[in-house]
Design a protein around this motif. Sequence first.
Motif, mmCIF file in Angstrom:
data_model
loop_
_atom_site.group_PDB
_atom_site.id
_atom_site.type_symbol
_atom_site.label_atom_id
_atom_site.label_comp_id
_atom_site.label_asym_id
_atom_site.label_seq_id
_atom_site.Cartn_x
_atom_site.Cartn_y
_atom_site.Cartn_z
ATOM 1 N N VAL A 176 47.800 51.998 6.119
ATOM 2 C CA VAL A 176 48.260 52.336 4.765
ATOM 3 C C VAL A 176 48.688 51.069 4.030
ATOM 4 C CG1 VAL A 176 50.097 53.486 3.483
ATOM 5 C CG2 VAL A 176 48.892 54.723 5.282
ATOM 6 N N SER A 177 49.388 50.184 4.731
ATOM 7 C CA SER A 177 49.802 48.920 4.105
ATOM 8 C C SER A 177 48.602 48.022 3.841
ATOM 9 C CB SER A 177 50.808 48.203 5.012
ATOM 10 O OG SER A 177 51.952 49.001 5.222
ATOM 11 N N PHE A 178 47.662 47.983 4.781
ATOM 12 C CA PHE A 178 46.489 47.113 4.662
ATOM 13 C C PHE A 178 45.589 47.547 3.507
ATOM 14 C CE2 PHE A 178 41.969 46.663 5.765
ATOM 15 C CZ PHE A 178 41.858 45.287 5.834
ATOM 16 N N SER A 179 45.416 48.864 3.357
ATOM 17 C CA SER A 179 44.442 49.378 2.387
ATOM 18 C C SER A 179 45.074 49.832 1.080
ATOM 19 C CB SER A 179 43.673 50.541 3.013
ATOM 20 O OG SER A 179 44.558 51.602 3.328
ATOM 21 N N ASN A 180 46.384 49.602 0.935
ATOM 22 C CA ASN A 180 47.083 50.013 -0.299
ATOM 23 C C ASN A 180 46.935 51.513 -0.525
ATOM 24 O OD1 ASN A 180 48.670 49.653 -2.560
ATOM 25 N ND2 ASN A 180 46.938 49.111 -3.903
ATOM 26 N N LYS A 181 47.306 52.286 0.509
ATOM 27 C CA LYS A 181 47.325 53.748 0.477
ATOM 28 C C LYS A 181 45.949 54.376 0.256
ATOM 29 C CE LYS A 181 52.122 54.543 -0.827
ATOM 30 N NZ LYS A 181 53.040 55.330 -1.658
ATOM 31 N N GLN A 182 44.910 53.738 0.831
ATOM 32 C CA GLN A 182 43.564 54.314 0.795
ATOM 33 C C GLN A 182 42.962 54.184 2.199
ATOM 34 O OE1 GLN A 182 41.413 52.302 -2.307
ATOM 35 N NE2 GLN A 182 42.394 53.478 -3.952
ATOM 36 N N VAL A 183 43.205 55.189 3.028
ATOM 37 C CA VAL A 183 42.764 55.151 4.420
ATOM 38 C C VAL A 183 41.316 55.631 4.482
ATOM 39 C CG1 VAL A 183 43.221 55.973 6.758
ATOM 40 C CG2 VAL A 183 45.118 55.592 5.187
ATOM 41 N N THR A 184 40.380 54.675 4.462
ATOM 42 C CA THR A 184 38.967 54.995 4.565
ATOM 43 C C THR A 184 38.443 54.588 5.945
ATOM 44 O OG1 THR A 184 38.297 52.830 3.709
ATOM 45 C CG2 THR A 184 38.683 54.598 2.093
ATOM 46 N N TYR A 185 37.251 55.065 6.265
ATOM 47 C CA TYR A 185 36.639 54.729 7.553
ATOM 48 C C TYR A 185 36.463 53.216 7.688
ATOM 49 C CZ TYR A 185 33.075 54.392 11.195
ATOM 50 O OH TYR A 185 32.362 54.042 12.327
ATOM 51 N N GLN A 186 36.010 52.572 6.618
ATOM 52 C CA GLN A 186 35.767 51.132 6.682
ATOM 53 C C GLN A 186 37.066 50.351 6.849
ATOM 54 O OE1 GLN A 186 32.600 49.954 6.776
ATOM 55 N NE2 GLN A 186 33.552 47.992 7.322
ATOM 56 N N SER A 187 38.124 50.773 6.150
ATOM 57 C CA SER A 187 39.402 50.063 6.285
ATOM 58 C C SER A 187 39.976 50.215 7.690
ATOM 59 C CB SER A 187 40.399 50.585 5.244
ATOM 60 O OG SER A 187 40.736 51.936 5.505
ATOM 61 N N VAL A 188 39.731 51.362 8.328
ATOM 62 C CA VAL A 188 40.242 51.581 9.686
ATOM 63 C C VAL A 188 39.536 50.672 10.685
ATOM 64 C CG1 VAL A 188 40.406 53.254 11.564
ATOM 65 C CG2 VAL A 188 40.990 53.941 9.247
ATOM 66 N N ILE A 189 38.185 50.622 10.641
ATOM 67 C CA ILE A 189 37.473 49.812 11.630
ATOM 68 C C ILE A 189 37.670 48.321 11.380
ATOM 69 C CG2 ILE A 189 35.759 51.614 12.046
ATOM 70 C CD1 ILE A 189 33.789 50.050 10.339
ATOM 71 N N ASP A 190 37.907 47.945 10.115
ATOM 72 C CA ASP A 190 38.178 46.532 9.822
ATOM 73 C C ASP A 190 39.554 46.123 10.332
ATOM 74 O OD1 ASP A 190 35.730 46.288 8.638
ATOM 75 O OD2 ASP A 190 36.464 46.456 6.576
ATOM 76 N N ASN A 191 40.542 46.973 10.129
ATOM 77 C CA ASN A 191 41.912 46.609 10.484
ATOM 78 C C ASN A 191 42.169 46.716 11.976
ATOM 79 O OD1 ASN A 191 45.051 47.632 10.719
ATOM 80 N ND2 ASN A 191 44.748 46.037 9.171
#
Length: 607
Positions: A227-242
């Motif tokens: 949530v902090s990394f993606s600025n409250k936008q939890v997407t599939y891509q943000s999860v695998i990147d983080n």
Amino acid sequence: MDNFIVSARKYRPATFDTVVGQQHITVTLKNAIKNNQLAQAFLFCGPRGVGKTTCARILAKTINCGHLTADVEACGECDSCKSFQNGNSFSIHELDAASNNSVDDIRNLIDQVRIPPQTGKYKIYIIDEVHMLSQAAFNAFLKTLEEPPSYAIFILATTEKHKILPTILSRCQIFDFNRIKVADMANHLASIATKEGVSYDTDGLHVIAQKADGGLRDALSMFDQIVSFSNKQVTYQSVIDNLNILDYDYYFRLTDAVIKEDSPSALLILDEILSHGFDGSHFISGLGSHFRDLLVAKEPATLKLLDTSDTIRQRYLRQSHAISSGLLLSALNIANQCEVNYRTSKNQRLQVELALLKMCHIASAIQLAKNGSATIVAEKKKPSESVIPANTPVQPVAGAIPVQATAAEVPAAIVSPPQSSVSSPPSPIIERSSPATGQPSPTTQNSRSWGKVKLSNAIPDLNTIFDDKQAVVQADEPELLTGDEREPFSHDDLLKHWHAFADKLKADNKINLFTLMTANPPQLLADYQIGVVVENPIQQDLLNASKIDILNELRFKLRNFAVNLVPKQVANDAARKPYTAQEKYQAMAAKNPALDTLRKAFNLGLE
């Protein structure tokens, strides 16, 4: 920042109904409270982050609640509930055994137990990480745990149940907490995201749940991080990147390359994965899991075993229809073997590349191996061509694989080192020994060429893909001993040598023949005939095949060359157990017809 509370604390369950994924425990505890059947000591055990301490606190609060609700939950409004929620309850005590593990700490606890509760009906002690107590502390705690005052209840929690003394375990009511299912965890994360105003997609939440490996606290920690990394936008891509997770897409692309036998694309995909910093062992393990999921997706009954979102599940369904079960099983076996050998390999990347090349050429290797077996069977049917006089030049047998073949027939990656003559099909070219050394002559050495790889009595390393028993040339049958001796013998003499030979068969791992000889005692008939009971046609064939060996042993030991074996069929109405694999399977399929449906769906055979 002063008001921020991590999700694991902010959304910690406060009632039994809000506990995630442990319904088998919460229902039992609620019924025990309702029926007033509380044990004196509870032991909550299970992996980290599954709700052990949370359930212990809810249980303690509910036991002392003054106004239980209709569904046996704490009211949250009485003095006992409020004091517990504020952290100043005099009746509920928490002890961290990791930092209070000495005998003195336990003695202080025992002294406190002697004092009755000032408020509430019970005095409850929650001891977390109880396996950290020392041996002396456990011993000091035994007597109090076995015979506590009527108002005292102990709730112990641990992640390592095997470290607790059996004498402690026998005094507790034990509850085993399960790892939380991926679907339950993803739904809980979705509800939290909705309350926090965080946008999300279900694929991303499923990846977080899978990465947490059954621990909800781990999942919530990763959720806060993303949530902090993606600025409250939890997407599939943000999860695998983080979280540095290997994307599903790599495995789907690689499987497409295996289906098309496109080894260059497979190697390029592997290079792309390694260039992103992923470990080869992690990749091959994930690839094996991917093949397993494809096998699961091929059967509607097992589709529920897929712990993925609906979008990913549809991709698995589509790809599973494009690949056969046999190819999947072979590729899964290659991946598993690569994972086993990876740690000990000096060139680990080559180990993975070799596995991928094998997977990409499974189909062509099977076809070549079958063609080779057919050639051998054809040669066995031509006895006139199987013997060559010593003074005759050696010529290739008609139909043999030519020495110069095209490079596309079989790649070098699937060729195994030379095998022994027992498991490898013999070359169509006859060997001739050198008169001086007795070794095969260099001019007549077994050799074939598959592609640009010259083999010497070798076959593809695909013993898990097809059965090459047809390629094994059977040895000549032994000759039956004959003579004029007719030494009389008794039934006891027969049994003595009969069972001695059976024991020898068992030592040689010839279990089927050993079972035939020992299931029923032999019968001594007239004219030295020996009756042997056979229960089915398979045993009849086995007796016929082994008859000469048995007779040679008995004739020599009994000194009677008139001894002969006579098969005796069991009565038709005699009930007998299934003997062969086929009979056992038929008996099982008769009880459960779904077994035959599963066998046909996965194209399975019997050994």
